[in-house]
Scaffold this motif. Sequence first.
Motif, PDB file in Angstrom:
ATOM      1  N   PRO A 108     -47.448  99.497 -80.108  1.00  0.00           N
ATOM      2  CA  PRO A 108     -47.506 100.948 -79.910  1.00  0.00           C
ATOM      3  C   PRO A 108     -46.128 101.579 -80.045  1.00  0.00           C
ATOM      4  N   GLY A 109     -46.114 102.888 -80.143  1.00  0.00           N
ATOM      5  CA  GLY A 109     -44.846 103.601 -80.201  1.00  0.00           C
ATOM      6  C   GLY A 109     -45.066 105.097 -80.211  1.00  0.00           C
ATOM      7  N   VAL A 110     -43.975 105.820 -80.101  1.00  0.00           N
ATOM      8  CA  VAL A 110     -44.010 107.279 -80.120  1.00  0.00           C
ATOM      9  C   VAL A 110     -43.641 107.782 -81.512  1.00  0.00           C
ATOM     10  N   ALA A 111     -42.579 107.229 -82.092  1.00  0.00           N
ATOM     11  CA  ALA A 111     -42.128 107.618 -83.427  1.00  0.00           C
ATOM     12  C   ALA A 111     -41.796 106.355 -84.213  1.00  0.00           C
ATOM     13  N   PHE A 112     -41.908 106.462 -85.548  1.00  0.00           N
ATOM     14  CA  PHE A 112     -41.696 105.308 -86.411  1.00  0.00           C
ATOM     15  C   PHE A 112     -40.938 105.729 -87.658  1.00  0.00           C
ATOM     16  N   SER A 113     -40.143 104.805 -88.171  1.00  0.00           N
ATOM     17  CA  SER A 113     -39.563 104.992 -89.500  1.00  0.00           C
ATOM     18  C   SER A 113     -40.423 104.195 -90.468  1.00  0.00           C
ATOM     19  N   MET A 114     -40.372 104.511 -91.733  1.00  0.00           N
ATOM     20  CA  MET A 114     -41.162 103.772 -92.708  1.00  0.00           C
ATOM     21  C   MET A 114     -40.636 102.343 -92.886  1.00  0.00           C
ATOM     22  N   GLU A 115     -39.449 102.073 -92.384  1.00  0.00           N
ATOM     23  CA  GLU A 115     -38.901 100.713 -92.423  1.00  0.00           C
ATOM     24  C   GLU A 115     -39.428  99.857 -91.270  1.00  0.00           C
ATOM     25  N   GLY A 116     -40.259 100.441 -90.418  1.00  0.00           N
ATOM     26  CA  GLY A 116     -40.873  99.688 -89.331  1.00  0.00           C
ATOM     27  C   GLY A 116     -40.174  99.802 -87.991  1.00  0.00           C
ATOM     28  N   TYR A 117     -39.079 100.541 -87.934  1.00  0.00           N
ATOM     29  CA  TYR A 117     -38.426 100.735 -86.636  1.00  0.00           C
ATOM     30  C   TYR A 117     -39.235 101.751 -85.840  1.00  0.00           C
ATOM     31  N   ARG A 118     -39.172 101.615 -84.525  1.00  0.00           N
ATOM     32  CA  ARG A 118     -39.991 102.468 -83.680  1.00  0.00           C
ATOM     33  C   ARG A 118     -39.215 102.952 -82.469  1.00  0.00           C
ATOM     34  N   SER A 129     -47.986  98.566 -86.773  1.00  0.00           N
ATOM     35  CA  SER A 129     -48.161  99.746 -85.929  1.00  0.00           C
ATOM     36  C   SER A 129     -49.038 100.741 -86.671  1.00  0.00           C
ATOM     37  N   LEU A 130     -49.710 101.574 -85.913  1.00  0.00           N
ATOM     38  CA  LEU A 130     -50.544 102.642 -86.453  1.00  0.00           C
ATOM     39  C   LEU A 130     -49.883 103.958 -86.074  1.00  0.00           C
ATOM     40  N   ALA A 131     -49.612 104.817 -87.065  1.00  0.00           N
ATOM     41  CA  ALA A 131     -48.868 106.045 -86.786  1.00  0.00           C
ATOM     42  C   ALA A 131     -49.483 107.240 -87.497  1.00  0.00           C
ATOM     43  N   LEU A 132     -49.663 108.294 -86.748  1.00  0.00           N
ATOM     44  CA  LEU A 132     -50.061 109.571 -87.342  1.00  0.00           C
ATOM     45  C   LEU A 132     -48.880 110.132 -88.119  1.00  0.00           C
ATOM     46  N   LYS A 133     -49.169 111.011 -89.061  1.00  0.00           N
ATOM     47  CA  LYS A 133     -48.116 111.577 -89.911  1.00  0.00           C
ATOM     48  C   LYS A 133     -46.983 112.198 -89.086  1.00  0.00           C
ATOM     49  N   LEU A 134     -47.340 112.885 -88.008  1.00  0.00           N
ATOM     50  CA  LEU A 134     -46.307 113.549 -87.197  1.00  0.00           C
ATOM     51  C   LEU A 134     -45.396 112.557 -86.478  1.00  0.00           C
ATOM     52  N   GLN A 135     -45.805 111.291 -86.415  1.00  0.00           N
ATOM     53  CA  GLN A 135     -44.983 110.269 -85.758  1.00  0.00           C
ATOM     54  C   GLN A 135     -43.987 109.605 -86.711  1.00  0.00           C
ATOM     55  N   ILE A 136     -44.115 109.856 -88.003  1.00  0.00           N
ATOM     56  CA  ILE A 136     -43.197 109.272 -88.980  1.00  0.00           C
ATOM     57  C   ILE A 136     -41.983 110.177 -89.097  1.00  0.00           C
ATOM     58  N   ARG A 137     -40.840 109.648 -88.704  1.00  0.00           N
ATOM     59  CA  ARG A 137     -39.595 110.412 -88.713  1.00  0.00           C
ATOM     60  C   ARG A 137     -38.462 109.506 -89.170  1.00  0.00           C
ATOM     61  N   ASN A 138     -37.586 110.063 -89.995  1.00  0.00           N
ATOM     62  CA  ASN A 138     -36.419 109.303 -90.445  1.00  0.00           C
ATOM     63  C   ASN A 138     -35.118 109.986 -90.042  1.00  0.00           C
ATOM     64  N   ASP A 139     -35.190 110.850 -89.028  1.00  0.00           N
ATOM     65  CA  ASP A 139     -34.005 111.578 -88.587  1.00  0.00           C
ATOM     66  C   ASP A 139     -33.409 110.995 -87.307  1.00  0.00           C
ATOM     67  N   TRP A 140     -33.496 109.663 -87.185  1.00  0.00           N
ATOM     68  CA  TRP A 140     -32.921 108.965 -86.042  1.00  0.00           C
ATOM     69  C   TRP A 140     -32.421 107.599 -86.519  1.00  0.00           C
ATOM     70  N   LYS A 147     -45.252  96.171 -90.756  1.00  0.00           N
ATOM     71  CA  LYS A 147     -46.004  97.171 -91.505  1.00  0.00           C
ATOM     72  C   LYS A 147     -46.368  98.334 -90.588  1.00  0.00           C
ATOM     73  N   VAL A 148     -46.152  99.558 -91.073  1.00  0.00           N
ATOM     74  CA  VAL A 148     -46.600 100.757 -90.383  1.00  0.00           C
ATOM     75  C   VAL A 148     -47.729 101.362 -91.216  1.00  0.00           C
ATOM     76  N   PHE A 149     -48.916 101.398 -90.652  1.00  0.00           N
ATOM     77  CA  PHE A 149     -50.047 102.055 -91.311  1.00  0.00           C
ATOM     78  C   PHE A 149     -49.985 103.532 -90.922  1.00  0.00           C
TER      79      PHE A 149
END
Length: 178
Positions: A121-131, A152-163, A174-176
Motif C-alpha cells: 500500500p501507499g499514499v503516493a507513487f512514482s512510476m519507478e516504483g518508489y512510494r 502496488s495499485l495506484a489511482l492516477k492522482l497518486q502518481i507523482r514525480n515531484d518528490w 510494478k505500479v499498476f
Amino acid sequence: MDKKKLRKIILAELNELNSEVKKQNEEHLLCQLFQSDYFLKAKTIGLTLSQKIEIDTQPIIEKCHALGKKMVIPRTGPQGKMDFCLYDAATSLETTPFGILEPMSTSPSVDKRQIDLLIVPGVAFSMEGYRIGFGAGFYDRYLADYQGDTVSLALKLQIRNDWTPDSYDIPVKKVFTE
C-alpha cells in the motif's frame, strides 16, 4: 516537494474522491493485477485489509479465496517491526492504535521467504516504483530483505514525480495505474 506535505495533499484528495469514480478506477486496476504474471504465479499473497481511502482489497481477498491462494496480512509491532500472518475465515483480528485491523498477537507469523507476492500500500507513487507510505516506515523495513515480487495499485492522482525518494526507500517492482 517534501514527502510529509505531499502525503497530506494526496490524503486530502483521496478523502474527497467520488466513491463511484473510485470504484470504477479500482476495477480497472484489479483487472490489470489479476491478469499479471505476478498474481497468476503467486501461491501466497501478502496484502492489507484496506481502509476507506485505500484501494479496496476485498475483491483481491475474494479472488485469492476462489483460486485457492494463501493470503497473509501484516501485523505491526514495536520499533517499526512488521510481520505477516495467515489470513482466512478463522483469523482473529484486533484494531491497532492506527485504526487498522491486524492479526492478534497470538497468531503465528509466516516466514517472508514463503510469500510470493506483496501488494504494497501507499499514499503516493512514482512510476519507478518508489512510494510514500503512511509515515511509519513499516514496509521499507520489511522490504529491505524481502526477495519476492512486489506490486502496488495506484489511482492516477497518486502518481507523482515531484518528490525525491530517500536512500532507505525500497521501490516495488510494478505500479499498476489507470
